[in-house]
Design an enzyme around this catalytic site. Structure first.
Site, short mmCIF file in Angstrom:
data_model
loop_
_atom_site.label_atom_id
_atom_site.label_comp_id
_atom_site.label_asym_id
_atom_site.label_seq_id
_atom_site.Cartn_x
_atom_site.Cartn_y
_atom_site.Cartn_z
N ASP A 63 -4.46 -2.93 -4.23
CA ASP A 63 -3.31 -2.92 -3.62
C ASP A 63 -3.64 -2.84 -1.90
O ASP A 63 -4.68 -2.54 -1.30
CB ASP A 63 -2.88 -1.64 -3.95
N ASP A 121 7.14 -5.23 -6.53
CA ASP A 121 7.48 -3.60 -7.17
C ASP A 121 8.91 -3.66 -7.99
O ASP A 121 9.01 -2.62 -8.37
CB ASP A 121 7.48 -2.64 -5.92
#
Ligand code: DGJ
Length: 738
Positions: free
Chosen positions: A479, A549
């Protein structure tokens, strides 16, 4: 495929069955662009294409020829200060303060295959017969610069890959202020520019605008390729749609700051440039040093946008992505992020894993929060010590239990970041990007490690090896959750601050290279707050990426549709999440969520233990379905059929290599009343093949389905209210019969 040089006319012709790319060394020694587009016959001479109309106010190369102006000659790698008046491809500040450049032809060579780019991701060949590479050397003796332009043409793709090397031989230092990966002059401006734009949780929406005079384009100054603009642009003819028409597409194999633009001049010439964004970039060149730009990939087709995307998909799937998983179907996973966020311990995770196993899931991924002091977003990043209160037997203990259940184990990391309050931050403040004496901006309460410093990369590599070794991890989600603002390195000299952001990305690539080499059995998924680094550079290291997301099925239709313009389904992480959806609060059925997510790398991101018995049964069925068809869902030929950007319906389909099986995803977003009869024309089928069509329960030939269409009329909008409601989806399975 061939690269042909005609010595007499000094003409290069790169061609394969589909495209031609023609250049010429002009009378002044400059490298002129004559043609790029659909394949034309090979000839000795195309000089008639070098149009040089005399125009008032032009500055000209020769006193005796008022028509010969670099302003009007289409060029391959234009510079500023010697007659061309457009934005240049290259800009160098020389020791005498001059920025005048004049690059003329010196030599060229033709190589079998394709050389790699040192330290940078790039498309590749597996066998030298797959491609040929032309390297044209240009030079400016006064500036002591040598520029090598690389053009690779593939046999099997309508693709040219380009990059540039700039070598400096001056004794005193010079500064490279701009070095584009490609510049291409097209002879008219009758185009629409297609770009992928958005923001966090709405990445890669498709935007189209008519080309206007002047400069238009997309860019990132965030240190990553960004949610906001993707390193891609296409110029399509106004009549080009998904199925027909000409399109020139450009994609940059890079994950940092970029610029991609089209500059249409008042004479209707369009100059496309693509490369590292010049803002903040300034590369000090010392004697004998060579700078290599990232690679740009150009695709041309006259078969419409679907054909453009399919070329990118095949190329990026097979000749950009690498490693064991490149050609393998991806495991069905469950990720605990939206199920637990930071609030978990082993007792909370194991029942989810057990349920996952019972439902047929193959991989359990532990997301953010497994290391010390990580109970919210404010702290913990950087030390990478396991939190023993949450995981008393460590990661190895948890991994062991999960593996014993028959699942694989995967882990989240965010190796480029640090929180204040960690040991790392305290002991090495100089390893954090910031300028002493200036406020350090935070993003998600975190700071960015200085990956332009190789020591930092080595340190994190050592830390991660410590975590990963002996834990039997088979998947990593890498990430990156903030943009870079104060791009200043405390360990670099003043003269090298303009290198920091590019070196940062080279550092990220180096760490990826080391980890993927050291742990070849691990499947890497890249991620940056969802899809802020969904770019070709990342795909070279990680064959899949967390798309967004936003896990809402309706929003995902647009995100996945837009992403598919460049990126294959096998690269798109797509999960079924809980309702009400955590990003938009929308409630959609489990079926709708799965019917969108299954066109990608399928998984779940919810608390499986909270599913009802009926929900579990449906989930089991979904997983069975994905496993049966994932080869096609991830690696089949993908067609966009109806755009969610244009109406209340969306549709897309995938077709198996032998065209005997196809799956059509059809989505009707809002309920309608008394709607019209509907058909969706399919694509890519074998016209002679008879298919059994599920749901309709009919047999139809490929030609009927492609030319007449698949009937999708929504009976619930008439008197029959059965199945009425918003967010309806269907997957039609087409199986060849006979
Ligand atoms: C952002 C990612 O996109 C999410 O999926 C999740 O991993 C969080 N970060 C964790 O902090």
């Amino acid at each position: 495929m061939s690269i042909h040089f005609n010595r007499e006319s000094q003409t290069f012709h790169l061609y394969n069955d589909e495209i031609s790319y023609i250049m010429k060394v002009t009378r002044s020694g400059h490298l002129g662009q004559l043609y790029y587009g659909k394949r034309v016959r090979d000839r000795d001479n195309y000089d008639y294409l070098l149009e040089t109309e005399p125009r008032s106010m032009s500055v000209c190369c020769f006193e005796e020829d008022l028509s010969y102006s670099l302003e009007h000659i289409k060029q391959e790698y234009p510079v500023w200060g010697t007659g061309d008046m457009h934005l240049p491809a290259l800009d160098v500040r020389l020791p005498d303060g001059s920025r005048l450049l004049d690059l003329t032809y010196r030599s060229h060579e033709i190589l079998a295959g394709k050389p790699g780019l040192k330290g940078l991701p790039a498309v590749y060949v597996e066998d030298a017969s797959e491609a040929e590479t032309l390297v044209v050397e240009l030079g400016d003796a006064k500036a002591e610069l040598t520029v090598r332009l690389f053009y690779t043409i593939y046999e099997a793709f309508p693709v040219i890959a380009r990059h540039t090397e700039i070598r400096y031989d001056g004794k005193q230092e010079a500064y490279l202020e701009q070095a584009m990966s490609l510049s291409l002059d097209l002879p008219d401006m009758d185009y629409e520019m297609v770009e992928l734009t958005g923001a966090w949780a709405r990445e890669r929406h498709v935007a189209v605008r008519k080309l206007q005079y002047g400069v238009q384009g997309v860019y990132s100054l965030r240190g990553c390729s960004s949610h906001h603009f993707n390193p891609f642009l296409a110029l399509k003819r106004p009549n080009c749609d998904e199925r027909n028409g000409e399109v020139y597409a450009f994609s940059l194999v890079y994950s940092g700051n970029f610029a991609a633009q089209a500059d249409a001049d008042p004479y209707h010439m369009t100059r496309v440039t693509m490369g590292i964004h010049p803002q903040g970039f300034s590369w000090r060149l010392t004697e004998g040093e060579t700078f290599t730009t990232p690679e740009a990939v150009m695709v041309y087709t006259d078969q419409g946008l679907n054909a453009m995307s399919q070329v990118f998909h095949r190329l990026y799937q097979s000749r950009l992505a690498r490693g064991r998983y490149r050609d393998q179907v991806r495991p069905v996973l469950v990720n605990n992020w939206e199920a637990t966020y930071f609030q978990f311990d082993e007792n909370r995770l194991l029942p989810i894993a057990q349920e996952a196993k019972d439902l047929g899931i193959e991989l359990f991924v532990l997301d953010d929060g497994w290391f010390t002091n990580r109970n919210d977003e404010h702290c913990g990043l950087g030390d990478w010590e396991i939190d023993r209160t949450k995981l008393p037997e460590g990661l190895a203990g948890l991994a062991e239990k999960i593996k014993r259940m028959g699942l694989r184990f995967g882990l989240w990391i965010e190796p480029e970041m640090v929180n204040a309050g960690t040991k790392l931050f305290h002991e090495h403040p100089e390893w954090v990007l910031h300028q002493p004496g200036r406020r350090m901006s935070q993003g998600r309460y975190q700071y960015v490690l200085d990956y332009s410093n190789p020591e930092v990369v080595e340190h994190i590599y050592g830390k991660l090896c410590g975590v990963l070794e002996g834990t039997g991890i088979s998947y990593i989600k890498w990430d990156m959750n903030r943009s870079i603002s104060e791009a200043y390195s405390c360990t670099a000299g003043s003269e090298d601050q303009g290198k920091v952001l590019h070196r940062y990305i080279l550092g990220v690539y180096r760490l990826y290279e080391k980890l993927t080499e050291h742990f070849p059995e691990i499947l890497f998924e890249s991620c940056a707050s969802g899809g802020a680094r969904f770019d070709p550079g990342m795909l070279y290291y990680a064959p899949q990426c967390w798309t967004s997301d936003n896990t809402d099925a309706v929003e995902r239709l647009k995100i996945q549709y837009g992403t598919s313009f460049v990126y294959p389904l096998s690269s798109m992480g797509a999960h079924v999440a809980a309702v009400p959806n955590h990003q938009v609060q929308r409630k959609t059925s489990l079926r709708m969520r799965a019917n969108v997510a299954c066109f990608g790398d399928f998984g779940y991101e919810l608390d499986l233990t909270a599913l009802t018995e009926e929900g579990k049964e449906k989930t089991r069925e979904q997983i069975r379905f994905v496993k049966k068809y994932r080869e096609i869902l991830q690696f089949g030929t993908f067609y966009r059929l109806l755009s969610p950007f244009e109406g209340n319906e969306a549709a897309w389909m995938v077709v198996s290599e032998n065209r005997r099986t196809a799956l059509v995803g059809y989505y009707r977003i809002l309920q309608e009343i008394n709607a019209g009869y509907r058909r969706v024309r399919l694509a890519g089928l074998d016209p002679e093949q008879k298919y059994r069509v599920s749901i309709l329960d009919k047999e139809c030939y490929g030609d009927e389905l492609m030319h007449i269409g698949l009937i999708t009329t929504d009976t619930s909008s008439g008197d029959n209210r059965e199945g009425a409601g918003d967010f309806v989806s269907r997957i039609y399975v087409l199986e060849g019969v006979e």
